[in-house]
Design a protein around this motif. Structure first.
Motif, PDB file in Angstrom:
ATOM      1  N   GLY A 109      73.324  35.093  -0.954  1.00 26.04           N
ATOM      2  CA  GLY A 109      72.654  33.926  -0.401  1.00 26.04           C
ATOM      3  C   GLY A 109      73.578  33.163   0.532  1.00 26.04           C
TER       4      GLY A 109
ATOM      5  N   THR B  79      73.495  31.646   4.787  1.00 24.32           N
ATOM      6  CA  THR B  79      72.813  30.371   4.580  1.00 24.32           C
ATOM      7  C   THR B  79      73.325  29.253   5.482  1.00 24.32           C
ATOM      8  OG1 THR B  79      71.964  28.942   2.807  1.00 24.32           O
ATOM      9  CG2 THR B  79      74.325  29.379   2.814  1.00 24.32           C
TER      10      THR B  79
ATOM     11  N   HIS C  85      69.420  40.085   0.383  1.00 19.68           N
ATOM     12  CA  HIS C  85      69.581  38.933  -0.522  1.00 19.68           C
ATOM     13  C   HIS C  85      68.393  38.808  -1.459  1.00 19.68           C
ATOM     14  CE1 HIS C  85      69.690  34.826  -1.951  1.00 19.68           C
ATOM     15  NE2 HIS C  85      68.711  34.454  -1.141  1.00 19.68           N
TER      16      HIS C  85
END
Length: 471
Positions: free
Chosen positions: A319, A323, A340
């Motif tokens: 993640g 991100t 992910h």
């Protein structure tokens, strides 16, 4: 089982595993369609296979969460479930509604399905993950409210613990945030803004509470560590999950037309989101290392440890990889996102449901643990599924990096379909690895049908065979 009404969980778990099998089957169909575009066309077009695959994921996890709650809360509350008959009635309603919805996707054109199910009265269909027809959404709300009434009454009349209160809070949040699926504004920016109030606040918010309570419950049972120690860990983990997850929703607002400040808020709080998952990993290993008993269900212990590790890798590390806003500018919507998503859903939620089933199913069948042979097969299933998912994630990550370079960063950017042709090798590798995952799931299911003398903590065969498998 300590309480007779805990048996209500059994049909929920059986349905969850059956739907999980269906989800993986459609995942394999869809994976093959990535490289053989007309596979099963026009019987099962890619958009239908994808819709069925993702909807089965949601439905089987909900069945798993409900089954876990119906088993966990009576034992934590030290009393029978308020109404076992209501729980069973809701099971059949949910199963019939969910099955009818999937059949509708497969047998009726989606536009026709929308027309037949009253989408003209209240337009809620056509959005990713929330494709369910209006009657299905209403049915989900009814089932959720009945479950919450049932569980809340059980807790109110019984013992209150951190585990059952966190589970109840997570389930109430699940039901409340699902109500935003009925809000479908005409403005696309507002639509996406509130769409994430269901999708993100489920998987990166209240579902983490449900996951934490389930993991804590199993660790209390299999380790014998003082409840107070585990509950303190649980409070810290869920606090970090909510602090980082609620505002971290901003990483979905980067490019949808929301105010620019979400790029800062989303990036900063998203960077914190791996922390609660890392804490879950430390929590699981710490509790097992401090255990006061050798539980005979070694398979359940393995699943609990695996949940912590895979959740941290999938939801935390993968993640974080994409991100931050400056990185997400290039990677948004690429196969890195798919990498992910696959490992995060498997590691955080699929594995914790399988952990709960692994621990409770033998108990609901009158034994503390399955036979050593059954547990050995289950552990092989664990390793096949887990290693396969790691490889699937790595292949999709490689595909995503190459896709970003060819399609978005090269000197002469390719079109989407041209870039897809260049990364088709990774899709073939993903498909082959998916077949091994499917085999692992079959082993997991088959392990519950292997007979033999139930394992005990002092069983020499258990100590030798299962210790090596766990390692």
């Amino acid at each position: 089982m300590k309480y007779k009404s805990q048996a209500v969980a059994k049909p929920y778990f059986i349905a969850a595993i059956g739907l999980f099998l269906g989800q993986i089957s459609f995942g394999l169909i869809m994976g093959l369609q990535y490289v053989v575009g007309d596979f099963l066309f026009p019987a099962i077009p890619f958009n239908v296979a994808r819709m069925v695959h993702t909807n089965l994921l949601i439905v089987w996890l909900l069945f798993g969460f409900m089954g876990a709650a119906y088993y966990l809360i009576p034992e934590e509350s030290e009393r029978e479930l308020h109404s076992p008959k209501l729980a069973l009635a809701m099971f059949w309603i949910f199963l019939v509604a969910g099955s009818a919805t999937i059949l509708g996707y497969l047998l009726v054109p989606y536009a026709t399905l929308a027309e037949l199910t009253g989408n003209n009265l209240l337009a809620t269909m056509g959005r990713e993950f929330l494709e369910q027809p209006l009657p299905t959404k209403v049915g989900i709300v009814i089932v959720a409210l009945a479950m919450l009434y049932n569980l809340s009454m059980t807790v109110l009349k019984g013992r209150k613990t951190a585990i059952n209160l966190v589970m109840l809070l997570g389930l109430w949040g699940l039901a409340i945030f699902f109500l935003f699926s009925f809000y479908n504004p005409a403005n696309l920016v507002k639509d996406k803004f509130y769409w994430w109030w269901v999708v993100h606040l489920w998987v990166e918010g209240v579902w983490e509470l449900i996951m934490g309570s389930m993991l804590a419950f199993v660790l209390v049972k299999v380790t014998g560590v003082d409840r107070e120690v585990i509950e303190k860990w649980l409070y810290v983990i869920i606090a970090m999950a909510l602090i980082s997850g609620l505002i971290g929703m901003g990483h979905h607002y980067f490019w949808i037309g929301a105010p620019e400040y979400w790029q800062w808020w989303g990036s900063v709080f998203s960077a914190l989101e791996p922390i609660p998952f890392f804490m879950m990993t430390v929590f699981a290993f710490n509790m097992v290392s401090r255990r006061r008993r050798e539980h005979p269900n070694k398979a359940a212990v393995l699943w609990a440890l695996g949940t912590g590790v895979m959740a941290f890798l999938g939801a935390g590390v993968w993640g974080f990889l994409h991100t931050l806003a400056p990185v997400n500018f290039y990677t948004h919507g690429s196969q890195i996102t798919a990498a992910h998503g696959h490992m995060a859903f498997y590691g955080a939620y699929a594995m914790v449901v399988l952990t709960m089933i692994s621990y409770t199913m033998p108990l609901m069948r009158g034994r503390e643990a399955n036979s050593p042979a059954a547990q050995l097969a289950e552990m092989w299933g664990f390793w096949l599924m887990t290693i396969s998912m790691v490889l699937i994630t790595l292949f999709l990550t490689a595909a995503g990096i190459l896709q970003v370079w060819l399609q978005r960063m090269g000197a002469s950017p390719m079109s989407f379909m041209a870039a897809q042709d260049q990364i088709s090798l990774f899709y073939w590798m993903r498909e082959i690895t998916g077949l091994f995952f499917f085999l692992g799931l079959l082993l997991y299911i088959g392990s519950f049908f292997i007979k033999g003398k139930p394992a005990t903590a002092k069983d020499p065969a258990t100590a030798r065979g299962l210790a090596s498998a766990t390692a």
